[in-house]
Design a protein around this motif. Sequence first.
Motif, PDB file in Angstrom:
ATOM      1  N   GLY A 208      16.589 -44.318  64.610  1.00 49.63           N
ATOM      2  CA  GLY A 208      17.154 -43.139  63.990  1.00 49.63           C
ATOM      3  C   GLY A 208      18.654 -43.072  64.207  1.00 49.63           C
ATOM      4  O   GLY A 208      19.272 -43.932  64.802  1.00 49.63           O
ATOM      5  N   ILE A 209      19.246 -42.020  63.705  1.00 49.92           N
ATOM      6  CA  ILE A 209      20.688 -41.832  63.831  1.00 49.92           C
ATOM      7  C   ILE A 209      20.991 -41.241  65.195  1.00 49.92           C
ATOM      8  O   ILE A 209      20.345 -40.296  65.625  1.00 49.92           O
ATOM      9  CB  ILE A 209      21.196 -40.904  62.717  1.00 49.92           C
ATOM     10  CG1 ILE A 209      20.910 -41.511  61.352  1.00 49.92           C
ATOM     11  CG2 ILE A 209      22.679 -40.636  62.877  1.00 49.92           C
ATOM     12  CD1 ILE A 209      21.191 -40.602  60.194  1.00 49.92           C
ATOM     13  N   GLN A 210      21.962 -41.815  65.860  1.00 49.14           N
ATOM     14  CA  GLN A 210      22.327 -41.325  67.178  1.00 49.14           C
ATOM     15  C   GLN A 210      23.735 -40.768  67.146  1.00 49.14           C
ATOM     16  O   GLN A 210      24.596 -41.263  66.425  1.00 49.14           O
ATOM     17  CB  GLN A 210      22.250 -42.445  68.210  1.00 49.14           C
ATOM     18  CG  GLN A 210      20.855 -42.974  68.404  1.00 49.14           C
ATOM     19  CD  GLN A 210      20.819 -44.071  69.438  1.00 49.14           C
ATOM     20  OE1 GLN A 210      21.836 -44.524  69.924  1.00 49.14           O
ATOM     21  NE2 GLN A 210      19.634 -44.506  69.782  1.00 49.14           N
ATOM     22  N   GLY A 211      23.978 -39.742  67.937  1.00 46.63           N
ATOM     23  CA  GLY A 211      25.310 -39.177  68.039  1.00 46.63           C
ATOM     24  C   GLY A 211      26.145 -39.946  69.042  1.00 46.63           C
ATOM     25  O   GLY A 211      25.699 -40.896  69.663  1.00 46.63           O
ATOM     26  N   ASP A 212      27.373 -39.504  69.175  1.00 47.47           N
ATOM     27  CA  ASP A 212      28.287 -40.139  70.118  1.00 47.47           C
ATOM     28  C   ASP A 212      27.874 -39.841  71.551  1.00 47.47           C
ATOM     29  O   ASP A 212      27.281 -38.812  71.844  1.00 47.47           O
ATOM     30  CB  ASP A 212      29.714 -39.625  69.908  1.00 47.47           C
ATOM     31  CG  ASP A 212      30.312 -40.101  68.602  1.00 47.47           C
ATOM     32  OD1 ASP A 212      29.820 -41.096  68.055  1.00 47.47           O
ATOM     33  OD2 ASP A 212      31.277 -39.469  68.138  1.00 47.47           O
ATOM     34  N   LYS A 213      28.221 -40.766  72.446  1.00 45.53           N
ATOM     35  CA  LYS A 213      27.953 -40.572  73.866  1.00 45.53           C
ATOM     36  C   LYS A 213      29.196 -40.063  74.592  1.00 45.53           C
ATOM     37  O   LYS A 213      29.104 -39.523  75.676  1.00 45.53           O
ATOM     38  CB  LYS A 213      27.493 -41.880  74.497  1.00 45.53           C
ATOM     39  CG  LYS A 213      26.164 -42.370  73.968  1.00 45.53           C
ATOM     40  CD  LYS A 213      25.741 -43.664  74.611  1.00 45.53           C
ATOM     41  CE  LYS A 213      24.440 -44.152  74.028  1.00 45.53           C
ATOM     42  NZ  LYS A 213      24.024 -45.432  74.575  1.00 45.53           N
ATOM     43  N   PHE A 214      30.360 -40.269  73.992  1.00 42.89           N
ATOM     44  CA  PHE A 214      31.614 -39.905  74.644  1.00 42.89           C
ATOM     45  C   PHE A 214      32.379 -38.886  73.809  1.00 42.89           C
ATOM     46  O   PHE A 214      32.233 -38.814  72.597  1.00 42.89           O
ATOM     47  CB  PHE A 214      32.502 -41.150  74.824  1.00 42.89           C
ATOM     48  CG  PHE A 214      31.897 -42.192  75.701  1.00 42.89           C
ATOM     49  CD1 PHE A 214      31.932 -42.064  77.079  1.00 42.89           C
ATOM     50  CD2 PHE A 214      31.281 -43.298  75.160  1.00 42.89           C
ATOM     51  CE1 PHE A 214      31.366 -43.018  77.888  1.00 42.89           C
ATOM     52  CE2 PHE A 214      30.712 -44.266  75.966  1.00 42.89           C
ATOM     53  CZ  PHE A 214      30.761 -44.113  77.339  1.00 42.89           C
ATOM     54  N   TRP A 215      33.234 -38.116  74.491  1.00 43.03           N
ATOM     55  CA  TRP A 215      34.197 -37.245  73.842  1.00 43.03           C
ATOM     56  C   TRP A 215      35.408 -38.107  73.515  1.00 43.03           C
ATOM     57  O   TRP A 215      35.901 -38.848  74.358  1.00 43.03           O
ATOM     58  CB  TRP A 215      34.590 -36.084  74.750  1.00 43.03           C
ATOM     59  CG  TRP A 215      33.524 -35.042  74.786  1.00 43.03           C
ATOM     60  CD1 TRP A 215      32.479 -34.964  75.663  1.00 43.03           C
ATOM     61  CD2 TRP A 215      33.370 -33.955  73.894  1.00 43.03           C
ATOM     62  NE1 TRP A 215      31.686 -33.896  75.356  1.00 43.03           N
ATOM     63  CE2 TRP A 215      32.220 -33.247  74.275  1.00 43.03           C
ATOM     64  CE3 TRP A 215      34.107 -33.502  72.805  1.00 43.03           C
ATOM     65  CZ2 TRP A 215      31.787 -32.121  73.598  1.00 43.03           C
ATOM     66  CZ3 TRP A 215      33.663 -32.364  72.142  1.00 43.03           C
ATOM     67  CH2 TRP A 215      32.516 -31.686  72.539  1.00 43.03           C
ATOM     68  N   THR A 216      35.890 -38.022  72.297  1.00 42.49           N
ATOM     69  CA  THR A 216      37.019 -38.834  71.842  1.00 42.49           C
ATOM     70  C   THR A 216      38.246 -37.950  71.677  1.00 42.49           C
ATOM     71  O   THR A 216      38.192 -36.927  70.995  1.00 42.49           O
ATOM     72  CB  THR A 216      36.699 -39.511  70.499  1.00 42.49           C
ATOM     73  OG1 THR A 216      35.520 -40.292  70.657  1.00 42.49           O
ATOM     74  CG2 THR A 216      37.841 -40.399  70.049  1.00 42.49           C
TER      75      THR A 216
END
Length: 103
Positions: free
Chosen positions: A28-36
């Motif tokens: 499935g679609i995954q979100g980011d793991k880090f704040w950019t």
Amino acid sequence: MHKLFIVCLAALLSSCANPPPVEQSNTGIQGDKFWTLDFFHFYKGKQAHTETLKFVNRRDCFDALYQMQVDSKKQSGHSGAGICTKRFVEGQKRTQDDLLGYR
């Protein structure tokens, strides 16, 4: 000539009729793991360059943004602005690292 045209047209239509299967992933679609942090450096009102940094915590991202703005103003004619972002997808759980909270 007419038969050659019909054969070519039939070959073209038959090749378009069955498109190859598209691979589907089960993850499935995954979100980011880090704040950019995208920080934009300006010199005399014009954008000079962009710096991109990644952080685990939202607070660390905002602290770095603030410090980079302060540091950029120390030089004559320089300034800076930035934005901290993280892509979330529907159903992605927010963690303690995603809260802005005080230290």
